[in-house]
Design an enzyme around this catalytic site. Sequence first.
Site, short mmCIF file in Angstrom:
data_model
loop_
_atom_site.label_atom_id
_atom_site.label_comp_id
_atom_site.label_asym_id
_atom_site.label_seq_id
_atom_site.Cartn_x
_atom_site.Cartn_y
_atom_site.Cartn_z
N GLY A 156 -23.95 -80.20 13.63
CA GLY A 156 -22.27 -81.64 13.13
C GLY A 156 -23.67 -82.55 13.08
N ARG A 157 -22.52 -83.60 14.23
CA ARG A 157 -23.35 -84.71 13.94
C ARG A 157 -24.98 -85.29 14.76
NH1 ARG A 157 -17.14 -86.74 13.53
NH2 ARG A 157 -17.23 -85.71 15.67
N ILE A 158 -24.52 -84.57 15.91
CA ILE A 158 -25.55 -84.75 16.58
C ILE A 158 -26.60 -84.07 15.81
CG2 ILE A 158 -26.32 -84.45 19.39
CD1 ILE A 158 -23.70 -85.21 20.41
N ARG A 178 -22.27 -72.64 11.57
CA ARG A 178 -21.20 -72.23 10.84
C ARG A 178 -21.85 -71.94 9.66
NH1 ARG A 178 -15.96 -72.97 13.24
NH2 ARG A 178 -16.97 -75.54 13.45
N ARG A 240 -24.16 -77.27 26.37
CA ARG A 240 -23.57 -77.47 27.20
C ARG A 240 -23.30 -76.59 28.02
NH1 ARG A 240 -21.47 -81.36 26.78
NH2 ARG A 240 -18.56 -81.50 26.90
N GLU A 269 -21.90 -78.00 36.73
CA GLU A 269 -22.28 -78.72 36.65
C GLU A 269 -21.10 -78.67 38.23
OE1 GLU A 269 -22.33 -81.89 33.39
OE2 GLU A 269 -23.71 -80.67 32.37
N HIS A 287 -26.50 -84.76 32.83
CA HIS A 287 -26.15 -84.90 32.08
C HIS A 287 -25.70 -86.68 30.87
CE1 HIS A 287 -21.94 -83.34 29.89
NE2 HIS A 287 -22.25 -83.99 29.50
#
Length: 324
Positions: A156-158, A178, A240, A269, A287
């Site tokens: 995706g974007r990241i 995907r 994550r 976390e 994080h």
Amino acid sequence: MKPLVILTRKLPENVEERMKKLFRVELNADDHLFSREELIDAVQRADILVPTVTDKIDAQVIGSAGENLRMLANFGVGVDHIDLKAAQSRGITVTNTPGVLTEDTADIAITLMLSIMRRTNEGERELRSGKWEKWAPTGMLGRQLRGKNLGIIGMGRIGQAVASRAKVFGLEVHYHNRSQLDGASEKELGATYWRSLDQMITQMDVISLNCPSTPDTQKIMSKRRIGLMQKHAYLINTARGDVVDEAALIVALEEKHIAGAGLDVYENEPHVDERFFTLENVVAVPHMGSATEEARIAMGELVLINIKTLVDGHSPRNRVLARL
Ligand code: 8YV
């Protein structure tokens, strides 16, 4: 009457000032973590709640929301801590803050890659502890980035921002997603698509996790897939904690089945498994993907815009819908 907006955490000052001008606001001045009781109290009283990744907004919390609660305006892009289906079935709008933390999160992925592969944290530890005696031709040898295969999981974007940086460092970019990117984007990033994640993993020198946490991506780096990684390969996670089988990762690192890991996120976390702290082949930060003044202010701005748009009777651009 202006709507009541409750912030679960302390946000940048100018964001809070603007909030106060536009809405009735309850701030969290000492930035403590909301207990479950506080969260339930907040959703019972608020018109709009502004949560963060540290608030578990599950079906029970949403079920106890008051009639007034119209919106969960999340400060952050990931919404895995919110039960989207429960919110949707109560007619509560959920929004997030995409786009404004892309570059900074990609920077942290590259930082982790550089520091684990070039052993800079290890070197700094040696220096600070007074153990560095002399320069040595065979001392502190890491691995070169140039020419290595980087496999990005989640384009995706990241993921794409990581790819464009990686290309500049001379890494060969591969990805699993995907859906396949269009030809022009693949060409620009020099990226090769792998339909089979398993096959991609076996060929990579570095794996970077950049997918959201969803039921489909839970432990996508399972024990079996960690086992498919090459012995000299590194794992980078800025997505994550729960997209990796953390227990299996620790064993793989302890037994040197893989070369190392660069981690920004963890399964439970803020609790972090202490074994990560004793492993030399781990670089671990708390994080920090979006932790720049610029990103946090921009995230706050987007939260404000999302709320104002809804309050003014329009549909916020950054609405997040539950996947069916
Ligand atoms: C944020 C993030 O700091 O936006 C996200 O999804 O992971 C982080 O960069 C955090 O989520 C804020 O709630």
